[in-house]
Design an enzyme around this catalytic site. Structure first.
Site, PDB file in Angstrom:
ATOM      1  N   GLY A 184     -14.013  11.402 -51.779  1.00 31.88           N
ATOM      2  CA  GLY A 184     -13.824  12.540 -52.672  1.00 31.88           C
ATOM      3  C   GLY A 184     -12.417  13.110 -52.625  1.00 31.88           C
ATOM      4  O   GLY A 184     -11.421  12.388 -52.630  1.00 31.88           O
ATOM      5  N   PHE A 219     -21.060   3.171 -49.588  1.00 28.19           N
ATOM      6  CA  PHE A 219     -20.000   4.051 -50.115  1.00 28.19           C
ATOM      7  C   PHE A 219     -19.033   4.458 -49.001  1.00 28.19           C
ATOM      8  O   PHE A 219     -18.753   5.632 -48.824  1.00 28.19           O
ATOM      9  CB  PHE A 219     -20.578   5.293 -50.787  1.00 28.19           C
ATOM     10  CG  PHE A 219     -20.951   5.090 -52.225  1.00 28.19           C
ATOM     11  CD1 PHE A 219     -20.454   4.028 -52.963  1.00 28.19           C
ATOM     12  CD2 PHE A 219     -21.818   5.970 -52.847  1.00 28.19           C
ATOM     13  CE1 PHE A 219     -20.812   3.830 -54.287  1.00 28.19           C
ATOM     14  CE2 PHE A 219     -22.184   5.786 -54.176  1.00 28.19           C
ATOM     15  CZ  PHE A 219     -21.681   4.715 -54.888  1.00 28.19           C
ATOM     16  N   PRO A 220     -18.504   3.486 -48.242  1.00 31.14           N
ATOM     17  CA  PRO A 220     -17.622   3.852 -47.120  1.00 31.14           C
ATOM     18  C   PRO A 220     -16.335   4.531 -47.574  1.00 31.14           C
ATOM     19  O   PRO A 220     -15.700   5.232 -46.790  1.00 31.14           O
ATOM     20  CB  PRO A 220     -17.330   2.506 -46.453  1.00 31.14           C
ATOM     21  CG  PRO A 220     -17.535   1.485 -47.514  1.00 31.14           C
ATOM     22  CD  PRO A 220     -18.644   2.024 -48.375  1.00 31.14           C
ATOM     23  N   LEU A 221     -15.952   4.340 -48.849  1.00 31.63           N
ATOM     24  CA  LEU A 221     -14.686   4.901 -49.329  1.00 31.63           C
ATOM     25  C   LEU A 221     -14.872   6.110 -50.232  1.00 31.63           C
ATOM     26  O   LEU A 221     -13.908   6.624 -50.777  1.00 31.63           O
ATOM     27  CB  LEU A 221     -13.893   3.823 -50.096  1.00 31.63           C
ATOM     28  CG  LEU A 221     -13.538   2.592 -49.267  1.00 31.63           C
ATOM     29  CD1 LEU A 221     -12.768   1.591 -50.103  1.00 31.63           C
ATOM     30  CD2 LEU A 221     -12.721   2.995 -48.045  1.00 31.63           C
ATOM     31  N   TYR A 241     -28.913  -5.803 -57.734  1.00 26.75           N
ATOM     32  CA  TYR A 241     -27.548  -5.684 -58.244  1.00 26.75           C
ATOM     33  C   TYR A 241     -27.395  -6.608 -59.450  1.00 26.75           C
ATOM     34  O   TYR A 241     -27.183  -7.802 -59.305  1.00 26.75           O
ATOM     35  CB  TYR A 241     -26.525  -6.042 -57.167  1.00 26.75           C
ATOM     36  CG  TYR A 241     -26.511  -5.116 -55.970  1.00 26.75           C
ATOM     37  CD1 TYR A 241     -27.183  -3.897 -55.984  1.00 26.75           C
ATOM     38  CD2 TYR A 241     -25.833  -5.467 -54.811  1.00 26.75           C
ATOM     39  CE1 TYR A 241     -27.169  -3.054 -54.882  1.00 26.75           C
ATOM     40  CE2 TYR A 241     -25.810  -4.636 -53.705  1.00 26.75           C
ATOM     41  CZ  TYR A 241     -26.487  -3.431 -53.747  1.00 26.75           C
ATOM     42  OH  TYR A 241     -26.470  -2.609 -52.644  1.00 26.75           O
TER      43      TYR A 241
END
Length: 304
Positions: free
Chosen positions: A232, A227-229, A82
C-alpha cells in the site's frame, strides 16, 4: 506413506545452490522432506483480468516461468481456479518435463463464476475430481503440495481434510496445505492429518496472521504469504519504505521481500508477475541482507 517422486529426465535439471539469484534466500523443507528455495513464484498474475481467462500474451507468460527456473526459483504456487485452469496449463507448457528440484504447489476448493468471483466448494468428491484434473493438466503423477484453497463452511472440516488424506495415502499428493485459516482451524486439521504449509495474507503492511505465523514457526510448518508486495502507501516513493529503499539502492518491493525472508525461517514468499523485469527485480531481493536496525525500522514502519 507419501509416494516417491518419479524419476525425471536427466537433461532437465537446475541448480538450487547459492550461485543462483534466488539461492541466497535459503531453503526450507516442506513437510520435513521436500526442500525448496524459500523465494518462490506465484502464478495468479499469469491469467487475464480478474484472474479470469488467458493472459494477453501467453508467450510472455511462458518466458517468465522459464526465466524463473533459470534464476534458481524452485517453488511454484498455483491453483485450479487461476483462470480457471489457465495457470496450471501454462506451468506444464513452460516447464514440463520438470527439473528434479522443481516443486509445484496447487490448490482446490474455490470455484469460479466469472472475473473476480470465488465461491468455496469443499465437497470431497469435488476435491478429488479437481486433484485428478490438476494431475492431468500439470502432467504429474504426484502433486508435491496440494492445498485446500478455502475451508467450505457448509462441509465438515474432517470430510475436507479427510479426502486430502485419502489422496495422500493413494500417492496422488505428497503433502497437504491449507489456505486462509485461523490457528484453531489449523490445529483442528493437524489433529486429522499432517499439515505441511499454510497460505494466508501477510506482508509488511498486513500482519493479522502473526499468531498463525508464530504457530507455524513452533511446529515447522511452512508459511506462504500471499500478496507479499501489497504494501500500500508504504511503497510510495515519498513513503518511509521508499526512502529506505533509496538508501539501500533497492526498490520498495525488494525491501518488502527481504523483510519477509528475514521475518521467519518458515516464510516462503511467492511474488507473482507477468513481467520479466519485475521477476528479475523481485528475485534479486534474495541477496539483500537487512541489518538489525533496518529490519527493526521496517517492522516499526508496518506497525504504524
Amino acid at each position: 506413506s507419501a509416494a516417491p517422486r518419479p524419476a525425471l529426465s536427466p537433461s532437465s535439471t537446475s541448480s538450487t545452490g547459492e550461485d543462483t539469484v534466488a539461492g541466497p534466500s535459503g531453503t526450507f523443507a516442506i513437510g520435513g522432506d521436500l526442500p525448496v528455495v524459500r523465494l518462490g513464484y506465484g502464478t495468479m498474475q499469469l491469467t487475464g483480468d480478474g484472474v479470469w481467462g488467458p493472459p494477453k500474451d501467453p508467450d510472455a507468460a511462458v518466458a517468465v516461468l522459464r526465466r524463473s527456473v533459470e534464476l534458481g526459483i524452485t517453488f511454484f504456487d498455483t491453483a485450479d481456479s487461476y483462470g480457471p485452469e489457465t495457470a496450471e496449463a501454462l506451468l506444464k507448457e513452460a516447464l514440463h518435463p520438470y527439473a528434479d528440484d522443481v516443486v509445484i504447489a496447487t490448490k482446490a476448493g474455490l470455484t469460479r463464476q466469472g472475473p473476480g468471483i470465488w465461491t468455496p466448494v469443499g465437497n470431497p468428491a469435488y476435491l478429488r475430481q479437481q486433484c485428478e484434473l490438476s494431475l492431468r493438466r500439470l502432467g504429474l503423477e504426484t502433486i508435491d503440495l496440494f492445498q485446500l484453497h478455502r475451508i467450505d463452511p457448509d462441509v465438515l472440516l474432517e470430510d475436507q481434510v479427510g479426502e486430502l488424506l485419502k489422496l495422500r495415502d493413494e500417492g496422488k499428493i505428497r503433502h497437504i496445505g491449507l489456505s486462509e485459516v485461523s490457528v484453531d482451524q489449523l490445529e483442528m486439521a493437524a489433529a486429522m492429518a499432517p499439515i505441511a504449509t499454510v497460505q494466508n495474507l501477510f506482508n509488511l503492511a498486513h500482519r493479522d496472521a502473526e499468531p498463525l505465523l508464530e504457530h507455524c514457526e513452533a511446529h515447522g510448518i511452512g508459511f506462504i504469504p500471499w500478496f507479499p508486495l501489497a504494501t500500500g502507501e508504504l511503497s510510495g516513493e515519498d513513503g518511509v519504505l521508499g526512502e529506505a529503499a533509496k538508501q539501500h539502492d533497492a526498490t520498495p518491493s525488494q525491501l518488502a521481500l527481504a523483510w519477509l525472508l528475514r521475518r521467519s525461517p518458515v516464510m516462503l514468499p511467492i511474488p507473482g508477475t507477468s513481467s520479466l523485469e519485475h521477476l528479475e527485480s523481485n528475485t534479486a531481493a534474495a541477496a539483500i541482507e537487512l541489518s538489525d536496525e533496518e529490519y527493526d525500522a521496517l517492522t516499526a514502519l508496518g506497525d504504524g
